[in-house]
Design a protein around this motif. Structure first.
Motif, mmCIF file in Angstrom:
data_model
loop_
_atom_site.group_PDB
_atom_site.id
_atom_site.type_symbol
_atom_site.label_atom_id
_atom_site.label_comp_id
_atom_site.label_asym_id
_atom_site.label_seq_id
_atom_site.Cartn_x
_atom_site.Cartn_y
_atom_site.Cartn_z
ATOM 1 N N SER A 63 18.237 21.803 23.770
ATOM 2 C CA SER A 63 17.316 22.913 23.719
ATOM 3 C C SER A 63 16.786 23.033 21.966
ATOM 4 C CB SER A 63 18.318 24.129 23.903
ATOM 5 O OG SER A 63 18.232 24.198 25.552
ATOM 6 N N SER A 79 14.055 20.874 21.807
ATOM 7 C CA SER A 79 12.956 21.357 22.214
ATOM 8 C C SER A 79 12.284 22.333 21.020
ATOM 9 C CB SER A 79 13.403 22.164 23.400
ATOM 10 O OG SER A 79 12.402 22.662 24.018
ATOM 11 N N SER A 80 13.212 23.134 20.225
ATOM 12 C CA SER A 80 12.816 23.866 19.394
ATOM 13 C C SER A 80 12.186 23.014 18.198
ATOM 14 C CB SER A 80 13.837 24.961 18.696
ATOM 15 O OG SER A 80 14.393 25.593 19.856
ATOM 16 N N MET A 105 10.686 20.313 18.407
ATOM 17 C CA MET A 105 9.437 19.853 18.902
ATOM 18 C C MET A 105 8.200 20.848 18.631
ATOM 19 S SD MET A 105 9.511 16.503 19.503
ATOM 20 C CE MET A 105 8.698 15.745 20.805
ATOM 21 N N GLN A 106 8.584 22.194 19.075
ATOM 22 C CA GLN A 106 7.667 23.227 19.001
ATOM 23 C C GLN A 106 7.272 23.482 17.697
ATOM 24 O OE1 GLN A 106 9.037 26.483 21.331
ATOM 25 N NE2 GLN A 106 9.951 25.456 23.019
ATOM 26 N N ALA A 136 4.750 16.555 16.740
ATOM 27 C CA ALA A 136 5.853 16.205 17.751
ATOM 28 C C ALA A 136 5.223 14.757 18.358
ATOM 29 C CB ALA A 136 6.016 17.409 18.576
ATOM 30 N N ASP A 137 4.177 14.499 18.490
ATOM 31 C CA ASP A 137 3.643 13.538 19.316
ATOM 32 C C ASP A 137 4.077 12.209 18.368
ATOM 33 O OD1 ASP A 137 2.338 15.033 21.234
ATOM 34 O OD2 ASP A 137 0.470 15.331 20.060
ATOM 35 N N PHE A 189 13.614 20.256 29.305
ATOM 36 C CA PHE A 189 13.718 20.806 28.265
ATOM 37 C C PHE A 189 12.241 20.391 27.358
ATOM 38 C CE2 PHE A 189 18.057 19.974 29.351
ATOM 39 C CZ PHE A 189 18.701 21.329 29.209
ATOM 40 N N ASP A 190 11.635 19.139 27.500
ATOM 41 C CA ASP A 190 10.478 18.874 26.952
ATOM 42 C C ASP A 190 9.846 17.893 28.020
ATOM 43 O OD1 ASP A 190 8.269 17.421 25.136
ATOM 44 O OD2 ASP A 190 8.915 19.125 24.018
ATOM 45 N N ARG A 194 8.165 15.344 27.170
ATOM 46 C CA ARG A 194 7.862 14.118 26.614
ATOM 47 C C ARG A 194 9.425 13.424 26.316
ATOM 48 N NH1 ARG A 194 4.706 17.160 21.990
ATOM 49 N NH2 ARG A 194 6.278 18.570 22.474
ATOM 50 N N PHE A 195 10.429 14.132 26.561
ATOM 51 C CA PHE A 195 11.949 13.526 26.138
ATOM 52 C C PHE A 195 12.083 12.539 27.245
ATOM 53 C CE2 PHE A 195 13.948 17.633 24.431
ATOM 54 C CZ PHE A 195 13.101 17.651 23.392
#
Length: 200
Positions: free
Chosen positions: A84, A87-88, A90-91, A97-98, A124-125, A127-128
């Motif tokens: 989590s 995930s924060s 990445m945001q 984040a890419d 969670f994302d 992309r993970f």
């Protein structure tokens, strides 16, 4: 009179000189808030399968910052907290984040199948990546990263796993750079990743 004036100047100049010397000896601000482990040789034998069924090594992610966390899908709190948090991060990174790859390596290969990892990690994302391997391969890679894990409780199936809870961070050049302690503030992780992306 002149000698008195010169003496007074010397008296005033000495404290200023001392301040200048102290300021000049102040160490520079560290580039990262997390623990800098640049030069550590962990992860050289990293080779696992991701939750899409694709064989992976760290070389596949050259040019990206890579974070690696060891955990398991039935972990009650530590693992979901870590994911989590990322995930924060990445945001907060926005378009950057890419240029980041988050990897979750299971330490419970007997229960964490490809299908289970594919259901769990992308929640969670998207992309993970969840990664798995044989128990022997997981043990080898965990040892390479100095990661400890051990089953606890009913080993017939209803067990938990005690494990190292930090995150390893590789720079875009593929070198291991940072160790992030568990429950670190996502803002700290974001700042460190931005520094790595900027070439520090």
């Amino acid at each position: 009179m002149a000698s008195r004036f010169s003496a007074r100047l010397r008296t005033l100049a000495l404290p200023l000189l001392a301040v200048g010397l102290i300021a000049g000896c102040t160490p520079p601000e560290p580039a990262f808030k997390s623990t800098d482990i640049t030069g550590a040789e962990y992860g050289k034998r990293f080779a696992l399968t991701d939750h899409t069924g694709k064989a992976r090594t760290l070389a596949d992610f050259k040019g990206k910052v890579v974070t690696i966390f060891f955990g398991y899908t039935q972990c009650p709190d530590v693992c979901p907290t870590a994911l989590s948090s990322m995930s924060s991060v990445m945001q907060a990174l926005g378009p950057d984040a890419d240029r980041v790859q988050v990897i979750f390596v299971t330490v419970d290969p007997e229960r964490d199948t490809q299908e289970l990892l594919a259901e769990y990690v992308p929640v969670f994302d998207a992309r993970f990546l969840g990664m798995y391997g044989s128990p022997e391969k997981i043990a080898e890679i965990a040892k390479d990263f100095r990661v400890f894990y051990r089953k606890s409780g009913d080993l017939a199936g209803h067990y938990t796993i005690d494990h190292t809870a930090g995150t390893y961070v590789f720079g875009p050049d593929g070198r291991l750079r940072l160790y992030v302690k568990h429950a670190e503030d996502p803002q700290v992780i974001t700042a460190d990743i931005k520094a790595l992306l900027a070439g520090k």
